[in-house]
Enzyme design. Sequence first.
Site, PDB file in Angstrom:
ATOM      1  N   ASP A  48       0.820  -1.226   0.000  1.00 11.42           N
ATOM      2  CA  ASP A  48       0.000   0.000   0.000  1.00 11.42           C
ATOM      3  C   ASP A  48       0.846   1.266   0.000  1.00 11.42           C
ATOM      4  OD1 ASP A  48      -2.253  -1.764   0.445  1.00 11.42           O
ATOM      5  OD2 ASP A  48      -1.652  -1.823   2.539  1.00 11.42           O
ATOM      6  N   GLU A 214     -11.062   0.123  -2.575  1.00  9.39           N
ATOM      7  CA  GLU A 214     -10.388   0.517  -1.338  1.00  9.39           C
ATOM      8  C   GLU A 214      -9.203   1.412  -1.694  1.00  9.39           C
ATOM      9  OE1 GLU A 214      -9.010  -3.104   0.454  1.00  9.39           O
ATOM     10  OE2 GLU A 214      -7.947  -3.746  -1.335  1.00  9.39           O
TER      11      GLU A 214
END
Length: 539
Positions: A48, A214
């Site tokens: 991420d 997301e």
Amino acid sequence: MRFFKKIFPYLLFLSLPLIAQNKISKSWVADLGNDFYKNPILHADYSDPDICRVENDYYMTASSFNCIPGLPILHSNDLVNWEIIGYGIDKLEPDSIFSKPQHGNGVWAPSIRYHNGEFYIYYGDPDYGIFMVKSKDPAGKWEKPLLVKKGKGLIDPCPLWDDDGKVYLVHAYAGSRAGIKSLLAVQEMNAEGTKVIGQSRIVYDGHDIDPTIEGPKFYKRNGYYYIFAPAGGVSTGWQIALRAEKIFGPYERKMVMAQGNTPVNGPHQGGWVVTPFEEDWFIHFQDKGPFGRVVHLQPMTWENDWPVIGVDKDNDGCGEPAMSFRKPKTDKNYPAATPPESDDFNSPTLGLQWQWNANPGEWWYFANPQTGLLSLYSVPVPDDYINLWDIPNLLLQKFPSDNFTATVKLTFRPSTVITGERTGLIIMGMDYGMLSLEKTKDGLILSQIECLQAEKRGKEIVNEKRTLTDSTFYLQVRVSPEARCVFTYSLDGKIFKTLGKPFMAKEGKWIGAKMGFFCSRPVKNNDGGRVEIDWFKVE
């Protein structure tokens, strides 16, 4: 002069880790040395990733989950060559929870921004809410995490400072805690960015065409608000862009990057950055299982106010990942740089490549620059101990590539009054394999051990063992692109013998497999033994 001669060896010891950290990886270098680079730019688990630029400097952070220190801070001048310069979190709160391993919990999907002379990182803890840390010096001390929005399942936050001075936060939801997913929400914050205000509003529902959307990142360009986000799952998804003329929408949607005909599955969440030369680039990760979520760098262009990420071979406005590309334009040629891997342990502090499995105890280690040894003291195992999955004092680092050999020289000094103390070299994941040194009533035993389904309290299996009289050993593991790990040992550092059978590395909870050491004892007496680690080399 006499005083200088006395302290010079100590100063030299302090300088050695700085030199060591500037050494280039012997297992993976993305810079091809010919104005081109290859992907991934970081063949290590920086899940991420997000990025920001300040003048000619780029800063990156990534998820760290339960690993401590957390929130790694990386620096680059050319987007290809990266070094670790520090961490945003020293320990996770509450300590009563995070002093024990909390696999897969903790720090999720951060965003990093620079505003009014300060660096901000927002991240989600899926059990507690959205937090923020900030610092004026990204390589220095960061302020203690501040809870910006309380709640379960609030993840992947990113701020936006608007032109009118207002501040907003976009985030996603974790279905495991929130009871809903595939939604993105926006909420206003106070001017300081320290607390949400007003009403949270859903701005995008991805259930129909973008399931599990997301990792949103918030931007503004040419009068449009943009949310970049991955959808479709970590290993099977794609990148979309949303745009709107108003902060709360309505948002239009477009797919801007997908796997296409490349081996880059996913391509999952990341961040956009503009260089001083007005070039657009995008970093993102690819899930490679045991080797972690590795970081890629993609060229990016704009068409009709929509981003196109990667290489658009069929001119449909949706790119696919580039495996190699020209390097971004810079003011000068910067030397190759990589995060540290090998360690001579000549510093009074741990190298930046090392992280603990939980919040560490103050006395767990002693790094002695005078001897060049790292001492790990044996820590009592938990009362409900089954295997090393629940051991907090694992000192680990990321796999640096998909093809490497790691060797450690160590001396085991167990207690004279305790049996069952152990140390060793471990490959840790939801399965783990290791070379274990254990003091038994029959002497010192070297074993090759594997534990399958460790997270489900699987039992350790001894594949082969040796009774030895030496206390100093060279332990080694060779890792192949199939994640096959072969353990060997040596008494002289020259002739290595294979012990046991090959072990197939497996990823951890949301992270890649890691390698490192431990030292433990089965009783809670008032003192124990230790292992002295001389060096650790990765090639």
